[in-house]
Design an enzyme around this catalytic site. Sequence first.
Site, PDB file in Angstrom:
ATOM      1  N   GLU A   1       0.839  -1.205  -0.010  1.00 18.11           N
ATOM      2  CA  GLU A   1       0.023   0.148  -0.243  1.00 18.11           C
ATOM      3  C   GLU A   1       0.970   1.223  -0.047  1.00 18.11           C
ATOM      4  OE1 GLU A   1      -2.266   1.166   3.708  1.00 18.11           O
ATOM      5  OE2 GLU A   1      -1.576  -0.874   4.644  1.00 18.11           O
TER       6      GLU A   1
ATOM      7  N   CYS B   1      -3.580  -3.464   4.482  1.00 20.78           N
ATOM      8  CA  CYS B   1      -2.508  -4.364   5.056  1.00 20.78           C
ATOM      9  C   CYS B   1      -2.833  -5.751   4.805  1.00 20.78           C
ATOM     10  CB  CYS B   1      -2.383  -4.307   6.441  1.00 20.78           C
ATOM     11  SG  CYS B   1      -2.083  -2.692   7.304  1.00 20.78           S
TER      12      CYS B   1
ATOM     13  N   HIS C   1      -2.457  -9.828  12.227  1.00 26.56           N
ATOM     14  CA  HIS C   1      -2.062  -8.657  11.782  1.00 26.56           C
ATOM     15  C   HIS C   1      -1.365  -7.669  12.846  1.00 26.56           C
ATOM     16  CE1 HIS C   1      -1.229  -4.871   9.810  1.00 26.56           C
ATOM     17  NE2 HIS C   1      -2.291  -4.230  10.227  1.00 26.56           N
TER      18      HIS C   1
HETATM   19  P1  HMG Z   1      -3.391   6.697  21.524  1.00 20.11           P
HETATM   20  O1  HMG Z   1      -4.376   7.796  21.480  1.00 20.11           O
HETATM   21  O2  HMG Z   1      -1.995   7.311  21.123  1.00 20.11           O
HETATM   22  O3  HMG Z   1      -3.205   5.818  22.693  1.00 20.11           O
HETATM   23  O4  HMG Z   1      -3.815   5.604  20.204  1.00 20.11           O
HETATM   24  P2  HMG Z   1      -4.102   5.588  24.046  1.00 20.11           P
HETATM   25  O5  HMG Z   1      -4.370   6.749  24.831  1.00 20.11           O
HETATM   26  O6  HMG Z   1      -5.513   4.917  23.612  1.00 20.11           O
HETATM   27  O7  HMG Z   1      -3.259   4.544  24.823  1.00 20.11           O
HETATM   28  C1  HMG Z   1      -2.924   3.348  24.204  1.00 20.11           C
HETATM   29  C2  HMG Z   1      -2.651   2.455  25.208  1.00 20.11           C
HETATM   30  O8  HMG Z   1      -1.656   2.682  26.106  1.00 20.11           O
HETATM   31  C3  HMG Z   1      -3.997   2.405  26.082  1.00 20.11           C
HETATM   32  O9  HMG Z   1      -4.249   0.955  26.586  1.00 20.11           O
HETATM   33  C4  HMG Z   1      -3.499   2.991  27.455  1.00 20.11           C
HETATM   34  O10 HMG Z   1      -4.312   2.770  28.601  1.00 20.11           O
HETATM   35  C5  HMG Z   1      -2.190   2.936  27.513  1.00 20.11           C
HETATM   36  P3  HMG Z   1      -5.707   0.249  26.206  1.00 20.11           P
HETATM   37  O11 HMG Z   1      -6.883   1.312  26.562  1.00 20.11           O
HETATM   38  O12 HMG Z   1      -5.748   0.002  24.891  1.00 20.11           O
HETATM   39  O13 HMG Z   1      -5.803  -1.056  26.776  1.00 20.11           O
HETATM   40  N1  HMG Z   1      -1.280   3.597  28.105  1.00 20.11           N
HETATM   41  C6  HMG Z   1      -0.250   3.291  28.950  1.00 20.11           C
HETATM   42  N2  HMG Z   1       0.060   2.133  29.216  1.00 20.11           N
HETATM   43  C7  HMG Z   1       1.229   2.186  30.241  1.00 20.11           C
HETATM   44  N3  HMG Z   1       1.864   2.954  30.745  1.00 20.11           N
HETATM   45  C8  HMG Z   1       1.292   4.587  30.588  1.00 20.11           C
HETATM   46  C9  HMG Z   1       0.212   4.293  29.589  1.00 20.11           C
HETATM   47  N4  HMG Z   1      -0.480   5.596  28.929  1.00 20.11           N
HETATM   48  C10 HMG Z   1      -1.592   4.926  28.259  1.00 20.11           C
HETATM   49  N5  HMG Z   1       1.976   5.458  31.135  1.00 20.11           N
HETATM   50  C11 HMG Z   1      -3.827   4.039  18.697  1.00 20.11           C
HETATM   51  C12 HMG Z   1      -3.463   4.338  20.268  1.00 20.11           C
HETATM   52  C13 HMG Z   1      -3.585   2.432  18.362  1.00 20.11           C
HETATM   53  C14 HMG Z   1      -5.284   4.329  18.275  1.00 20.11           C
HETATM   54  C15 HMG Z   1      -2.781   5.092  17.825  1.00 20.11           C
HETATM   55  O14 HMG Z   1      -1.411   4.433  18.057  1.00 20.11           O
HETATM   56  C16 HMG Z   1      -3.317   5.023  16.310  1.00 20.11           C
HETATM   57  O15 HMG Z   1      -4.105   5.742  15.873  1.00 20.11           O
HETATM   58  N6  HMG Z   1      -2.549   4.149  15.486  1.00 20.11           N
HETATM   59  C17 HMG Z   1      -2.878   4.087  13.931  1.00 20.11           C
HETATM   60  C18 HMG Z   1      -4.060   3.070  13.562  1.00 20.11           C
HETATM   61  C19 HMG Z   1      -3.718   1.638  14.037  1.00 20.11           C
HETATM   62  O16 HMG Z   1      -2.735   1.302  14.234  1.00 20.11           O
HETATM   63  N7  HMG Z   1      -4.809   0.910  14.236  1.00 20.11           N
HETATM   64  C20 HMG Z   1      -4.929  -0.276  14.590  1.00 20.11           C
HETATM   65  C21 HMG Z   1      -6.078  -1.083  13.923  1.00 20.11           C
HETATM   66  S1  HMG Z   1      -6.290  -0.908  12.174  1.00 20.11           S
HETATM   67  C22 HMG Z   1      -5.107  -1.729  11.324  1.00 20.11           C
HETATM   68  O17 HMG Z   1      -4.453  -2.657  11.923  1.00 20.11           O
HETATM   69  C23 HMG Z   1      -4.915  -1.479   9.975  1.00 20.11           C
HETATM   70  C24 HMG Z   1      -3.551  -0.567   9.647  1.00 20.11           C
HETATM   71  O18 HMG Z   1      -2.425  -1.542   9.985  1.00 20.11           O
HETATM   72  C25 HMG Z   1      -3.396   0.072   8.179  1.00 20.11           C
HETATM   73  C26 HMG Z   1      -3.761  -0.892   7.004  1.00 20.11           C
HETATM   74  O19 HMG Z   1      -4.497  -1.744   7.395  1.00 20.11           O
HETATM   75  O20 HMG Z   1      -3.389  -0.478   5.999  1.00 20.11           O
HETATM   76  C27 HMG Z   1      -3.345   0.467  10.639  1.00 20.11           C
END
Ligand code: HMG
Length: 387
Positions: A80, A112, A234
Site C-alpha cells: 500500500e 495491510c 496482523h
Molecule cells: P493513542 O491515543 O496514542 O493511545 O492511540 P491511547 O491513549 O489509546 O493509549 C494506548 C494504550 O496505552 C491504552 O491501553 C492506554 O491505557 C495505554 P488500552 O486502553 O488500549 O488497553 N497507556 C499506558 N500504558 C502504560 N503506561 C502508560 C500508559 N499511557 C497509556 N503510561 C492508537 C492508540 C492505536 C489508536 C494509535 O496508535 C493509532 O491511531 N494508530 C494507528 C492506527 C492503528 O494502528 N490502528 C490499528 C487497527 S487498524 C489496522 O491494523 C490497519 C493498519 O495496519 C492499516 C492498514 O490496514 O493498512 C493500521
Amino acid sequence: MIKTGIEAMSFYTPHRYISLATLAEKHGIDPEKFSRGIGQEKIALPGHDEDIVTMAAEAARPLIDRYGTEGIDTVLFATETGIDQSKAAGIYVHRLLGLPANCRNVELKQACYSATPALQLACSYVARRPDRKVLVIASDVARYDRESSGEATQGAGAVAMLISADPKLLEIGAVSGLFSEDIMDFWRPNHRRTPLFDGKFSTLRYLNALIEAWRDYGENGGKAYEDFARFCYHLPFSRMGEKAHRHLAKSAKASLDMEMALPGMLYNRVVGNSYTASIYLALISTLENSEDDLTGKSIGLFSYGSGATGEFFDATVVSGYQEHLFTQHHQAILEDRVPVSYEDYVELWGAPVAKDGEELTFEVEARGRYRLAGINDHKRIYVDTRA
Ligand code: HMG
C-alpha cells in the site's frame, strides 16, 4: 489433493531505527505508554535510497540464493506504499533478482491485507500447475504524520514467500473465513504521502472483523480453537495482537493462553508496522521464536486491511521445517541495526520527492545489496551494487 503452501520465507528491514524511548522523551510522553500500552520498542526507518522495491529484493534474495529461480513464473507484489500508479513494483524486483523473462507480474492492494489474497491465489495456481512456483512479496513503509497518534506505530519491512506444491515450511489450509465492510478507519488518498485514520475506531473494526471472519471460518468447516498451537495476527502494534487474541479466546469460550500468540510478536515489536508484511513477519517470528517443535501443529492466522477486509485461515507446519528457516540471517539483520537521534529521524521521515522530472541523486545509505540510486526524468533508478 495436492498440498500447497509456503516453501520458504524471508524478511528484510532497514538497518536504522528510532527507539520509542527517544520519541517518548522528545514528546514528553511516559515511555511505558509505548512499551506496554502500544507494545512497541523500535520503528524501522528506510534511508532515502531504500523503498518497497529495495526491501522486497533484499527479502527475496536469500530465497533465490537457496532455492534458485527455476519454476518461478509469477510475481505477486502486495503493497500500500505504491511508487507508481501504473507500473507494478514487482517488475523492478523481477529484474534485480534475475528472474526468468517468461513470468507474469502484478501488484495487489487492499491496505495491510493484500499479501493474503496473493498467497491464496498463488496456492490455487500451483495446485493447477504443480511444476510452477510463485514469488509473493509484501513490502511497505508505514509512515504517519509526525506527532499524530499513529506516529508511534510506524515501521518498514518486506517479507518474501516462495509458494509451491512442495511446501517445506507450511501447508496452507483450503478453508478461509472472510469479512468485508465499507468503512473509513484508515485510508490514503492519492494526493497524500501519509494516511488519514480514525485510530480508536480502527482498533474496534479490526476486532469486529476478526470475530466475523472467525465465525465464517467455523461455518465453512474450519478447525476448532483447540486445534491450534499458535495464532498470528496482523500487528499494527503488538498490543493489538494481544487484544485480538484475548477477544478471539473469549469468543471461542476458550481459556486464554497468551503464549500462543507471543512468539509471533517478537520481531514486530522491534520493526514496527510493516502493513502488508506485518502478519507474515509475525508468522516468521512464530516459527523462529517458538521453543517447542511445531511439526504437524496448526497455526491460525488473521489478516486485516483497513477499509476493510479480514480473513482467518490456517497453516500446518511441515516436518523438517527448521531446515528451511533463515533464523540466523534474520537475527543478524535485527541485531546489526543502529539507533538514530530524533533529528536524524525527522530528516529520514521527510524523504525527498522528485517533482516535474527533476534529477535527484541519493547518497549511499542502504547497507544491503540493492538501492535506489536516484530519480531522473520521472524514472526510478534501481541498482544492484554487486552487478
Ligand atoms: P493513542 O491515543 O496514542 O493511545 O492511540 P491511547 O491513549 O489509546 O493509549 C494506548 C494504550 O496505552 C491504552 O491501553 C492506554 O491505557 C495505554 P488500552 O486502553 O488500549 O488497553 N497507556 C499506558 N500504558 C502504560 N503506561 C502508560 C500508559 N499511557 C497509556 N503510561 C492508537 C492508540 C492505536 C489508536 C494509535 O496508535 C493509532 O491511531 N494508530 C494507528 C492506527 C492503528 O494502528 N490502528 C490499528 C487497527 S487498524 C489496522 O491494523 C490497519 C493498519 O495496519 C492499516 C492498514 O490496514 O493498512 C493500521
